[in-house]
Design an enzyme around this catalytic site. Structure first.
Site, short mmCIF file in Angstrom:
data_model
loop_
_atom_site.label_atom_id
_atom_site.label_comp_id
_atom_site.label_asym_id
_atom_site.label_seq_id
_atom_site.Cartn_x
_atom_site.Cartn_y
_atom_site.Cartn_z
NE ARG A 58 7.03 5.43 -16.39
CZ ARG A 58 7.87 6.22 -15.72
NH1 ARG A 58 8.40 7.26 -16.30
NH2 ARG A 58 8.18 5.97 -14.46
CB THR A 59 0.52 2.87 -15.12
OG1 THR A 59 1.73 2.23 -15.51
CG2 THR A 59 -0.67 1.98 -15.47
CE LYS A 86 -10.67 6.96 8.40
NZ LYS A 86 -12.00 7.43 7.94
NE ARG A 107 1.40 0.06 -11.10
CZ ARG A 107 2.35 0.69 -11.78
NH1 ARG A 107 3.24 1.43 -11.13
NH2 ARG A 107 2.43 0.59 -13.08
CG HIS A 135 2.18 -3.18 -16.16
ND1 HIS A 135 1.07 -2.43 -16.55
CD2 HIS A 135 3.11 -2.28 -15.72
CE1 HIS A 135 1.33 -1.14 -16.35
NE2 HIS A 135 2.55 -1.03 -15.85
#
Ligand code: CP
Length: 310
Positions: A58-59, A86, A107, A135
């Site tokens: 969703r986000t 890396k 996120r 959030h």
């Protein structure tokens, strides 16, 4: 309208925005919902980067959809096929994205990662979730959904059910509620999933009165909003602790027969705490909640990066 509160700003926590700022966001989103034909292409020539170091449906996709609807182009860092593998540091990764884009939605599993990114980036950082901490855009769309479906946020009775310990959505929702005037706020969770002290202290500091209970049943017919959370299995430092609370709460059609017209919200994804037989009940509001993520995130991008953010 307090658009200046948003223009060019990082969105790291809902704590950084006042009730008036949130109302500006919601009124902007209302305009997009009520007059979809008049959505401005205010992000034309802008590039929005998404950088999700944890899974998201969703986000990430609703921010991308919101940006595309307003004329932006979207680039996506996929950590599993990027130089993160890396060993590139978070700050170097953010510096690269900063030089390619006008705003970064990110996120990360580590608390404070978005704050660190904001310290190395000259373009706005939008926190799409950092560990168990914040959030903000989720809490904004949660409040917007309640405002839309219940006519406002003030004066209602709320219960937050489930993982109040690790769910950043629960913490951010409580911080958002503290800007309003709820009639009552109950928290129902097993003992191992009670609020962390840092969240409890913040809720106290904000003056939000909460009552913690073991059981949903006695208050089910007294609440207007049931805010559910998934047990955040991925956040448990010890898998044995997860095993102790796994499956410890569940809402289904039968449980909800005792509720009146309470709406059921859930940030999703769900696992087994929210039965699929709830989906057909008038109480089920979680799919609408997820859908409203697009206009709320459109409003957020417009206010942060639109005409005034240039
Ligand atoms: N509510 C929420 O944050 O969902 P995603 O994890 O799918 O982004």
């Amino acid at each position: 309208m307090r658009e200046d509160a948003w223009s060019g700003k990082d969105v790291l926590s809902i704590l950084d925005f006042s009730r008036a700022d949130l109302e500006t966001l919601f009124e902007t989103a209302d305009g997009f919902v009520n007059r979809p034909g008049s959505v401005p292409k205010s992000l034309t020539d802008r590039i929005v980067a998404t950088a999700f170091f944890e899974p998201s449906t969703r986000t990430r996709l609703s921010f991308s959809t919101a940006a595309l609807k307003m004329g932006a182009k979207v680039i996506d860092l996929s950590p599993d096929v990027s130089s993160v593998l890396k060993g590139e540091s978070l700050s170097d990764t953010i510096r690269m994205l900063e030089s390619y884009s006008d705003l970064i939605v990110m996120r990360h599993p580590s608390e404070g990662a978005a704050l660190l990114a904001s310290e190395v980036s000259d373009v706005p950082i939008v926190n799409g979730g950092d560990g168990s901490q914040h959030h903000p855009s989720q809490a904004m769309l949660d409040l917007y959904t309640i405002r839309k479906l219940k006519g406002g946020v003030d004066g209602l009775r709320y219960v937050v059910l489930g993982d109040t310990r690790y769910a950043r959505t629960a913490a951010s929702f409580l911080y958002g509620l503290a800007k309003y005037d709820p009639k009552s706020v109950y928290l129902v969770s097993p003992e191992g999933l009670r609020l962390r002290n840092e969240v409890r202290n913040m809720v106290d500091k904000l003056g939000l009165k909460i009552e913690e209970l073991d059981d949903l049943e006695p208050i089910l017919d007294k609440v207007d909003v049931i805010y559910m959370t998934r047990i955040q299995k991925e956040r448990f430092p010890d898998p044995n602790e997860y095993e102790k609370v796994k499956g410890s709460y569940r809402i289904n059609k039968m449980v909800l027969s005792k509720a009146k017209d309470a709406i059921v919200l859930h940030p999703l994804p769900r696992t087994n705490e929210l039965s699929y037989d709830v989906d057909d009940l008038p109480n089920a509001a979680y799919m609408e909640q997820a859908r409203l993520g697009v206009p709320v995130r459109m409003a957020l991008l417009h206010l942060v990066l639109g005409e005034r953010g240039r």
